[in-house]
Design an enzyme around this catalytic site. Structure first.
Site, PDB file in Angstrom:
ATOM      1  N   LYS A   1       3.552  13.468   8.427  1.00  0.00           N
ATOM      2  CA  LYS A   1       4.902  12.775   8.268  1.00  0.00           C
ATOM      3  C   LYS A   1       4.545  11.509   7.415  1.00  0.00           C
ATOM      4  CE  LYS A   1       4.789  10.406  12.721  1.00  0.00           C
ATOM      5  NZ  LYS A   1       5.420  10.204  13.991  1.00  0.00           N
TER       6      LYS A   1
ATOM      7  N   ARG B   1      12.277   8.014  24.408  1.00  0.00           N
ATOM      8  CA  ARG B   1      12.641   8.219  22.848  1.00  0.00           C
ATOM      9  C   ARG B   1      13.546   9.603  22.885  1.00  0.00           C
ATOM     10  NH1 ARG B   1       8.184   7.723  18.180  1.00  0.00           N
ATOM     11  NH2 ARG B   1       7.670   9.809  19.226  1.00  0.00           N
TER      12      ARG B   1
ATOM     13  N   TYR C   1       2.783 -19.297  -5.515  1.00  0.00           N
ATOM     14  CA  TYR C   1       4.030 -19.869  -4.878  1.00  0.00           C
ATOM     15  C   TYR C   1       3.610 -20.675  -3.882  1.00  0.00           C
ATOM     16  CZ  TYR C   1       6.311 -16.382  -7.826  1.00  0.00           C
ATOM     17  OH  TYR C   1       6.768 -15.516  -8.792  1.00  0.00           O
TER      18      TYR C   1
ATOM     19  N   MET D   1       4.503 -10.544  -5.669  1.00  0.00           N
ATOM     20  CA  MET D   1       5.188  -9.052  -5.680  1.00  0.00           C
ATOM     21  C   MET D   1       4.108  -8.282  -6.317  1.00  0.00           C
ATOM     22  SD  MET D   1       8.738  -7.810  -7.035  1.00  0.00           S
ATOM     23  CE  MET D   1       9.486  -8.851  -5.955  1.00  0.00           C
TER      24      MET D   1
END
Length: 392
Positions: A57, A156, A285, A333
């Site tokens: 998954k 769950r 930054y 980023m």
């Protein structure tokens, strides 16, 4: 006049992701030999009658679901498991014919129809869901293989373990559902304290015993995740569900000596610029790092949009030219900066290893996770798809 589309077709390759590594700024390397080794090691740990379900998954925990599924099945895994319908369809579209179990809950009628159309196996979590499945399949005049999940303490998905007999009896009465297994999931199998794990195991054993006393023996029984698979053979039953260990990482430090597993994933990027910053200048930054003296930095083409957490700013190390280099300033980023005063030969184009190994130096997903007080699963699943997966 030549159209923009015609110009583009002449200048760009048909499949940009097919570009060679030496034209990428950053990428994920996936070692298929290491993956195969881990499957074989796990198979050798299991009883010969115990099946291995490979959990692929979340794009195989960021490793590339299709190629990983093909590889683990070729090395002896019996089945694969995913979390969502779309993940199952992707595997079927790629030619995977092995049984595929959806671990997540499917409820919508159109999704149930798709599960049947793509020959996937569904998890049934409660009686209401089972009834909807059967009604939908009856209209289609189709039958579906399902796995029944009991909640033994994870709180769950699943039906309460004390209602196992009533739950299974109902599903057995539904003519369009075929029960493949009864299973549950541990909540604390990776912890040193076994109290809760043992309680869940006892509850599961009681539920299975009650089912058998009522005349139903599940075709398959499965309970163990990676941690239980490595740490307690009594939990193996007919099948184990292994995720993290497939990828060469251990769910807990106390399990590292059980099997020799090999990390499958490495994260690499290239230096794009090298420069000297004078004293008193801020880096990146927010000026979270101020140079105290003239400082040589290397700008590296990878950032938080690729899956390098911004919270690792000023805490990360990478391997450059066989030596460790510290990251400085805020991770941005698309880029981050390394301090490389001690590396006189470093230059643009040099490869930086953020997770992986060079010679005796190693940086792991666990190293990142420990710094962030999280888990290695989250780190692996965080690498975005603009990082090409290169299978080696």
């Amino acid at each position: 006049m030549v159209s923009w589309q015609e110009q583009k077709s002449k200048k760009l390759p048909q499949n940009p992701l097919s570009l060679l590594v030496n034209r990428q700024r950053a990428w994920v390397e996936v070692d298929l030999d290491a993956l195969g080794h881990n499957v074989c090691a796990l198979k050798s740990w299991l009883n010969s009658a115990t099946k291995l379900m490979a959990v692929v998954k979340a794009d195989a925990y960021g490793h590339g679901a299709v190629t990983v599924a093909q590889t683990v099945l070729a090395h002896g895994a019996d089945r694969v498991a995913i979390a969502t319908l779309a993940e199952g369809v992707e595997l079927r579209n790629s030619g995977i014919t092995a049984p595929i179990l959806i671990l997540g809950a499917i409820n919508a009628v159109e999704d149930i129809q798709a599960v049947a159309a793509w020959d996937l196996e569904a998890t049934i979590c409660n009686p209401e869901q089972a009834v909807v499945f059967n009604r939908t399949l009856a209209r289609l005049d189709q039958f579906l293989t399902v796995h029944l999940k009991l909640d033994t303490g994870m709180s769950r998905l699943g039906t309460d373990w004390q209602s196992a007999v009533a739950f299974v009896s109902l599903v057995k009465s539904l003519s369009h559902l075929k029960i493949a297994s009864v299973y549950s999931h541990f909540s604390t199998a990776d912890e040193d304290d076994r109290k809760i794990m043992d309680l869940q195991h006892q509850r599961f054993q009681t539920a299975i015993a009650q089912l058998k006393a009522a005349g139903f023996t599940p075709p398959l029984i499965h309970l163990a995740n990676s941690a239980a698979t490595l740490g307690d053979r009594s939990t193996h039953y007919d099948m184990v569900r292994v995720g993290l260990a497939l990828y060469g990482l251990y769910p807990a430090a106390h399990l590292t000596q059980v099997l020799k597993l090999k990390p499958v994933l490495q994260v690499k990027a290239k230096i794009t610029q090298v420069k000297i910053i004078p004293p008193g200048e801020g880096v990146s930054y927010g000026r979270k790092f101020i140079t105290q003296e003239a400082t040589k930095i290397a700008v590296v083409g990878i950032g938080y949009a690729d899956g390098v957490p911004r919270n690792l700013s000023n805490r990360l190390q990478a391997i450059v030219a066989g030596q460790l280099a510290s990251q400085i300033g805020s991770i941005t980023m698309d880029q981050l900066m390394l301090r490389v005063d001690h590396l006189p030969q470093v230059q643009p184009g040099d490869i930086v290893t953020l997770i992986g190994q060079q010679n005796q130096l190693k940086i792991t997903a666990d190293d990142w996770a420990n710094k962030l007080e999280t888990i290695s699963w989250e780190i692996l699943c965080g690498f975005k798809h603009r990082l090409p997966r290169i299978f080696v």
